[in-house]
Design a protein around this motif. Sequence first.
Motif, PDB file in Angstrom:
ATOM      1  N   ASP A  60       2.399   3.531 -39.213  1.00  0.00           N
ATOM      2  CA  ASP A  60       2.463   4.213 -37.877  1.00  0.00           C
ATOM      3  C   ASP A  60       1.272   4.461 -37.100  1.00  0.00           C
ATOM      4  O   ASP A  60       1.174   4.229 -35.760  1.00  0.00           O
ATOM      5  CB  ASP A  60       3.223   5.647 -37.914  1.00  0.00           C
ATOM      6  CG  ASP A  60       4.699   5.420 -38.251  1.00  0.00           C
ATOM      7  OD1 ASP A  60       5.295   4.303 -38.169  1.00  0.00           O
ATOM      8  OD2 ASP A  60       5.261   6.463 -38.963  1.00  0.00           O
ATOM      9  N   THR A  61       0.288   4.873 -37.650  1.00  0.00           N
ATOM     10  CA  THR A  61      -1.159   5.170 -37.019  1.00  0.00           C
ATOM     11  C   THR A  61      -1.652   3.647 -36.425  1.00  0.00           C
ATOM     12  O   THR A  61      -1.998   3.671 -35.255  1.00  0.00           O
ATOM     13  CB  THR A  61      -1.997   5.575 -37.968  1.00  0.00           C
ATOM     14  OG1 THR A  61      -1.634   6.759 -38.647  1.00  0.00           O
ATOM     15  CG2 THR A  61      -3.421   5.530 -37.446  1.00  0.00           C
ATOM     16  N   LEU A  62      -1.588   2.695 -37.264  1.00  0.00           N
ATOM     17  CA  LEU A  62      -2.165   1.496 -36.708  1.00  0.00           C
ATOM     18  C   LEU A  62      -1.148   0.840 -35.684  1.00  0.00           C
ATOM     19  O   LEU A  62      -1.644   0.296 -34.773  1.00  0.00           O
ATOM     20  CB  LEU A  62      -2.492   0.413 -37.963  1.00  0.00           C
ATOM     21  CG  LEU A  62      -3.103   0.902 -38.966  1.00  0.00           C
ATOM     22  CD1 LEU A  62      -3.459  -0.255 -39.968  1.00  0.00           C
ATOM     23  CD2 LEU A  62      -4.551   1.264 -38.476  1.00  0.00           C
ATOM     24  N   LYS A  63       0.100   0.868 -35.771  1.00  0.00           N
ATOM     25  CA  LYS A  63       0.840  -0.044 -34.729  1.00  0.00           C
ATOM     26  C   LYS A  63       0.950   0.698 -33.538  1.00  0.00           C
ATOM     27  O   LYS A  63       1.125   0.002 -32.590  1.00  0.00           O
ATOM     28  CB  LYS A  63       2.122  -0.502 -35.412  1.00  0.00           C
ATOM     29  CG  LYS A  63       3.103   0.700 -35.669  1.00  0.00           C
ATOM     30  CD  LYS A  63       4.417   0.271 -36.446  1.00  0.00           C
ATOM     31  CE  LYS A  63       5.340   1.073 -36.766  1.00  0.00           C
ATOM     32  NZ  LYS A  63       6.505   0.833 -37.658  1.00  0.00           N
ATOM     33  N   SER A  64       1.093   2.036 -33.474  1.00  0.00           N
ATOM     34  CA  SER A  64       1.220   2.655 -32.298  1.00  0.00           C
ATOM     35  C   SER A  64      -0.280   2.491 -31.508  1.00  0.00           C
ATOM     36  O   SER A  64      -0.064   2.815 -30.389  1.00  0.00           O
ATOM     37  CB  SER A  64       1.611   4.246 -32.540  1.00  0.00           C
ATOM     38  OG  SER A  64       0.460   4.774 -32.853  1.00  0.00           O
TER      39      SER A  64
END
Lengths: 244, 217
Positions: A60-64
Amino acid sequence: MNAIPADRLLWEESLPGGNHWSGRLRRGTALRLTDLQGGANVSALFYNAGQPLERYSMPDTLKSQHTGFLTAGHVCQSDMGRVLCSITADSLGWHDSWCGVSDAAMVLARYGEKRYQQHRNAMHRNGRDNLLIELAKWGLGARDLVPGVNFFSKVVPDADGALSHVGGHSVAGSFVDLRFEMDTLVVLSSAPHPLDARADYAPADVQLAAWRADPVGADDACRTQCPQNGRAFTNTERYCGAAA
Amino acid sequence: MSKLLESTLNPAHAVLDQTCLAGEPWMATVRAGQTLRILDLEGNQAVDTLFYSALDAQERYSAADTIARNGQLYLGLGSRLYSSAGRVMLSITADTCGRHDTLGGACSSESNTVRYALDKRAMHSCRDSFMHAICHCHEAGVLGLGKRDIAPNINFFMNVPVTPEGHLSFADGISGAGKYVELKAEMDVVVLISNCPQLNNPCNGYNPTPIRLLVWD
Ligand SMILES: [Zn+2]
C-alpha cells in the motif's frame, strides 16, 4: 541537517549494530535515526499501538505513492488506509522496502558462527530473530512479521528486475526523520541487510532521538506530496478524532 | 528477460479442475509434488495469491524473502517462492505469461479510499475476498487464519514495472486469454486466491474475468 529543538527533546538512546529495540511513539512525536559510523541498516516495522492488527503495508505504501523506495515526502502507510508515520527529512534519498530481513541461516552462511558463549555481546544476531524478540514483548509473533522498511539501505533493480545492493550508500552522520501521525509501536533491528555483500559482520551503531514535532499544517510537504497522501491523512485524522 | 515454457500436462488428467469467477475467493490444499496451474481464461486478469504451510499457519509465503532470495522483483519461470521460514514452498515450472508481480499487494476497501477517492470504500476488493474466505473456507478454519495472516501477496499476471530510478507504475497487463503459470509444490501448501475485482486501474483491463485452476498429481 535541522537541529532537533533542545526544548522539545523527549529522549535519546543508542541502538548498537546488530541489536534490536521497540517502543511506542505517540501521534505528534518525531524520531530521528542517525547512522553513527556509516553502513548501518535499520529494519523497521510499524503497528498501530492500540490495535496492532493494523500494521505497515509495503504494497500500500509503495503503490499509492508510485515509488519503489522511500525518502523525504513519503509516508509509511498502514494496511487500513492510514498514515503511521511521515518521512519529514532524509539525508540519503533512498531507503529499501523490498528485501525484508536476514535470518539465522543466512547470517551463519555469510558471516560464520559467533555464539554468545564465546563472543558475549559480539555474537552474530539476525534481523528476523531480532524483530521476533521485540514483537514477542508486545504479544505479537511470526504472524505479525511483514516486509518492513530497511532504513539506510539502497537496492536497485535493472530493467529486468534483478536487484543489486548498493554498498557505501550510508555514511557516518546519515539520518532520517519520522513523524508519527498515530500512536505507533515501532520495532527495530540493526542487523545487516539480507543483500549486503560485505564479508564482515559489522553493522554500524545507530542513534535514536525523539522529540515533540511541529504541528502538521494543511501545506505539510508529506500531506501534499500527492492526492493519495492527502486522503490517507484524512483517514488518519478521522480515526484519531482530529478535525481534518 | 524471463523465459517462457509451455507445460506438457494434460487437463484431462488433472485431479482438480475448477473455475473461479472474478471477485470471488478460492482456497484449496496442494500437496508436495503436485502441480497447480492458474489459467487466465480471458486475459489481463490479476490473481492475488497467498500460500500457507498446510502444517503450520505461521509459515507462509513471504514477499520479502522471495524478492531477496531470488534477487529479483518479478516472478517467472524458475522463480522459487520462499516462506517466512526461508524454505522453498513452490517453484514456477511452466509459464506462458513471462512476468508476475511481487510488490502490488491486494486491493482493499481501505486502500481504495487512498488510491482513488474516499467514496470508493464500498467497491469490492481482494482483501474483502480474503476475509470472506477466512470466515467460510474449511482450510482457513483448520489453520486458524485471521487478518494478521494476510501478508503481502503475489499478483499472478499483473504487471508492476519498477524503473532503475525506482519509479513504480501499474501498466497494462502482459497476459492474454489462455496464458497460464504452473507451480510445483515443494511442501504441502494451502492456496488462498482472490480473483481481483479491481475496476480502477489497468491490472484487469477494467474488466475482471474468470480464471481456471487445475491440479495434477
Ligand atoms: Zn484486487
